[in-house]
Design a protein around this motif. Sequence first.
Motif, PDB file in Angstrom:
ATOM      1  N   THR A 259      38.916  11.910  -4.153  1.00 28.13           N
ATOM      2  CA  THR A 259      40.319  11.646  -4.503  1.00 28.13           C
ATOM      3  C   THR A 259      41.166  12.924  -4.537  1.00 28.13           C
ATOM      4  N   GLY A 260      40.577  14.032  -4.116  1.00 29.17           N
ATOM      5  CA  GLY A 260      41.359  15.266  -3.988  1.00 29.17           C
ATOM      6  C   GLY A 260      41.253  16.221  -5.162  1.00 29.17           C
ATOM      7  N   TYR A 261      40.493  15.845  -6.214  1.00 29.32           N
ATOM      8  CA  TYR A 261      40.338  16.767  -7.353  1.00 29.32           C
ATOM      9  C   TYR A 261      39.391  17.908  -6.969  1.00 29.32           C
ATOM     10  N   ILE A 262      39.659  19.112  -7.497  1.00 25.69           N
ATOM     11  CA  ILE A 262      38.826  20.270  -7.187  1.00 25.69           C
ATOM     12  C   ILE A 262      37.502  20.153  -7.936  1.00 25.69           C
ATOM     13  N   VAL A 263      36.423  20.372  -7.212  1.00 26.89           N
ATOM     14  CA  VAL A 263      35.108  20.366  -7.845  1.00 26.89           C
ATOM     15  C   VAL A 263      34.847  21.796  -8.318  1.00 26.89           C
ATOM     16  N   ALA A 264      34.781  21.973  -9.638  1.00 23.50           N
ATOM     17  CA  ALA A 264      34.531  23.306 -10.198  1.00 23.50           C
ATOM     18  C   ALA A 264      33.489  23.178 -11.302  1.00 23.50           C
ATOM     19  N   ASP A 265      32.733  24.250 -11.523  1.00 24.70           N
ATOM     20  CA  ASP A 265      31.667  24.175 -12.528  1.00 24.70           C
ATOM     21  C   ASP A 265      32.218  24.437 -13.936  1.00 24.70           C
ATOM     22  N   GLU A 266      31.311  24.542 -14.910  1.00 27.32           N
ATOM     23  CA  GLU A 266      31.777  24.693 -16.303  1.00 27.32           C
ATOM     24  C   GLU A 266      32.473  26.028 -16.544  1.00 27.32           C
ATOM     25  N   ASN A 267      32.292  26.970 -15.604  1.00 27.01           N
ATOM     26  CA  ASN A 267      33.004  28.254 -15.718  1.00 27.01           C
ATOM     27  C   ASN A 267      34.272  28.264 -14.865  1.00 27.01           C
ATOM     28  N   MET A 268      34.660  27.099 -14.378  1.00 28.54           N
ATOM     29  CA  MET A 268      35.878  26.890 -13.581  1.00 28.54           C
ATOM     30  C   MET A 268      35.791  27.508 -12.186  1.00 28.54           C
ATOM     31  N   LYS A 269      34.554  27.802 -11.739  1.00 30.61           N
ATOM     32  CA  LYS A 269      34.398  28.364 -10.391  1.00 30.61           C
ATOM     33  C   LYS A 269      34.419  27.232  -9.381  1.00 30.61           C
ATOM     34  N   SER A 270      35.243  27.390  -8.358  1.00 28.73           N
ATOM     35  CA  SER A 270      35.262  26.389  -7.286  1.00 28.73           C
ATOM     36  C   SER A 270      34.130  26.730  -6.318  1.00 28.73           C
ATOM     37  N   SER A 271      34.069  26.000  -5.210  1.00 23.53           N
ATOM     38  CA  SER A 271      33.014  26.258  -4.227  1.00 23.53           C
ATOM     39  C   SER A 271      33.273  27.567  -3.482  1.00 23.53           C
ATOM     40  N   ARG A 272      34.453  28.172  -3.680  1.00 23.45           N
ATOM     41  CA  ARG A 272      34.806  29.376  -2.925  1.00 23.45           C
ATOM     42  C   ARG A 272      34.902  30.583  -3.855  1.00 23.45           C
ATOM     43  N   GLU A 273      34.189  31.641  -3.491  1.00 25.75           N
ATOM     44  CA  GLU A 273      34.216  32.888  -4.283  1.00 25.75           C
ATOM     45  C   GLU A 273      35.666  33.341  -4.494  1.00 25.75           C
ATOM     46  N   GLY A 274      36.011  33.634  -5.716  1.00 29.13           N
ATOM     47  CA  GLY A 274      37.354  34.172  -5.990  1.00 29.13           C
ATOM     48  C   GLY A 274      38.413  33.123  -6.253  1.00 29.13           C
ATOM     49  N   ILE A 275      38.040  31.838  -6.134  1.00 34.21           N
ATOM     50  CA  ILE A 275      39.016  30.775  -6.455  1.00 34.21           C
ATOM     51  C   ILE A 275      38.487  29.966  -7.642  1.00 34.21           C
ATOM     52  N   PHE A 276      39.327  29.857  -8.665  1.00 29.22           N
ATOM     53  CA  PHE A 276      38.969  29.146  -9.890  1.00 29.22           C
ATOM     54  C   PHE A 276      39.961  27.995 -10.079  1.00 29.22           C
ATOM     55  N   ALA A 277      39.518  26.963 -10.781  1.00 31.94           N
ATOM     56  CA  ALA A 277      40.402  25.805 -10.972  1.00 31.94           C
ATOM     57  C   ALA A 277      40.416  25.418 -12.436  1.00 31.94           C
ATOM     58  N   CYS A 278      41.565  25.000 -12.938  1.00 33.65           N
ATOM     59  CA  CYS A 278      41.621  24.572 -14.335  1.00 33.65           C
ATOM     60  C   CYS A 278      42.684  23.496 -14.529  1.00 33.65           C
ATOM     61  N   GLY A 279      42.523  22.713 -15.597  1.00 37.42           N
ATOM     62  CA  GLY A 279      43.510  21.688 -15.922  1.00 37.42           C
ATOM     63  C   GLY A 279      43.330  20.421 -15.111  1.00 37.42           C
ATOM     64  N   ASP A 280      44.426  19.676 -14.971  1.00 35.92           N
ATOM     65  CA  ASP A 280      44.365  18.322 -14.402  1.00 35.92           C
ATOM     66  C   ASP A 280      44.052  18.269 -12.902  1.00 35.92           C
ATOM     67  N   CYS A 281      44.072  19.403 -12.194  1.00 37.20           N
ATOM     68  CA  CYS A 281      43.750  19.373 -10.761  1.00 37.20           C
ATOM     69  C   CYS A 281      42.236  19.442 -10.551  1.00 37.20           C
ATOM     70  N   ARG A 282      41.492  19.627 -11.637  1.00 37.82           N
ATOM     71  CA  ARG A 282      40.034  19.756 -11.574  1.00 37.82           C
ATOM     72  C   ARG A 282      39.386  18.434 -11.953  1.00 37.82           C
ATOM     73  N   ARG A 283      38.306  18.074 -11.282  1.00 38.17           N
ATOM     74  CA  ARG A 283      37.594  16.840 -11.650  1.00 38.17           C
ATOM     75  C   ARG A 283      36.981  17.021 -13.037  1.00 38.17           C
ATOM     76  N   LYS A 284      37.333  16.138 -13.966  1.00 37.70           N
ATOM     77  CA  LYS A 284      36.859  16.287 -15.338  1.00 37.70           C
ATOM     78  C   LYS A 284      36.987  14.968 -16.081  1.00 37.70           C
ATOM     79  N   LEU A 285      36.327  14.900 -17.248  1.00 35.25           N
ATOM     80  CA  LEU A 285      36.339  13.661 -18.020  1.00 35.25           C
ATOM     81  C   LEU A 285      37.681  13.437 -18.708  1.00 35.25           C
ATOM     82  N   LEU A 286      38.248  14.496 -19.291  1.00 34.01           N
ATOM     83  CA  LEU A 286      39.389  14.311 -20.185  1.00 34.01           C
ATOM     84  C   LEU A 286      40.568  15.205 -19.793  1.00 34.01           C
ATOM     85  N   PRO A 287      41.475  14.704 -18.958  1.00 31.01           N
ATOM     86  CA  PRO A 287      42.610  15.541 -18.551  1.00 31.01           C
ATOM     87  C   PRO A 287      43.725  15.524 -19.589  1.00 31.01           C
TER      88      PRO A 287
END
Length: 316
Positions: A259-287
């Motif tokens: 659905t277009g949400y960024i997949v990031a780990d618990e440290n907010m790291k995306s699949s790409r080195e140097g790019i981090f994601a946070c907030g409602d654009c990240r796939r998560k349980l509670l936005p």
Amino acid sequence: MDNLYDVIIIGGGPSGLTSGIYTSRARLKSLLIESLEIPGQAVIADNIENYPGFPEGINGFALVEKFKKQAKTFGLDFATGTVEKINTVKQNDISFWQIKTEDKTFNSLSIIVATGASHTKLNVPGEEKFTGKGVSYCATCDGALFRDKDIVLVGGGDAAVEEALFLTKFCRKITLIHRRDSLRATKILQERILSNKKMEFIWDSRVIEIMGEQKVKSVKVKNIKTNEEKMVTCEGVFIFIGQSPNTGFLKGIVELDETGYIVADENMKSSREGIFACGDCRRKLLPQIVTACGDGATAAVSARKCIEKLKGTEYK
Ligand code: NAP
């Protein structure tokens, strides 16, 4: 390079501003790019009553202004624009990200994406034609235009119910149309809306067309259990059926879910080195704002560690 930032934060909502507070305090050269075109979900909230520290609740715009003031205190730079493209560049043996808005280009060693999510559309005939002529996605912005009028509101989640409660201050009658026979919203909100005298409910139903001439005059509603169709007269249609992430410019650059949400780990790291994601654009349980702030702080610390590694300045 003079104009090379350590970190560029894209998005000026609670998660982005919290990141900015943390990166500035870490003395990273930081810039936050905020879009004036896409208002954040928090900014348009009339009263936020589940953000700790404000027992009487706080207006969304006022809360975000406080975040901004705090970020400025620590020296965060700000720019306005809507990011359209990002790509990598290598110059003088330094690899960095180039971030392009409509009319400017910025350079940074790392990026924190905090672009949030925008309202989802119903995608029914009449919706686009009557947007701004009766169809709205923001009660705080447009509610007062519907004083003493009858309106329809679509959706059954927290946003729909909170916005409906706000609209009861202005409107004569609100008919909430939901595709199920019960609401998804938090119980305390359900209790308030179900007992409000200005509310009427049409359950198990979808709005299938929005009709009018110059402005909205009615909606066509279909019961999804009986297939029965009926018209509901109204002067406004408020739509709150969830959000879609503002991540179009990241397609093919970082991993997005279906659905277009960024997949990031618990440290907010995306699949790409140097790019981090946070907030409602990240796939998560509670936005929510409270989790957006936690994400923002975590993304900032991850970005700091990334920069220190790049520069060889880690604290060992
Ligand atoms: P949501 O929780 O996803 O609810 C969307 C609602 O719209 C659902 O009831 C859904 O129906 C309905 N819907 C979805 N697509 C539809 C369609 N095509 N036609 C008709 N109805 C449709 O979205 P939200 O209310 O925007 O909230 C998003 C997130 O923000 C949630 O996690 C929410 O808790 C949070 N939020 C929190 C607060 C707060 O804490 N005060 C306030 C606002 C938002 P179904 O139920 O059948 O799926």
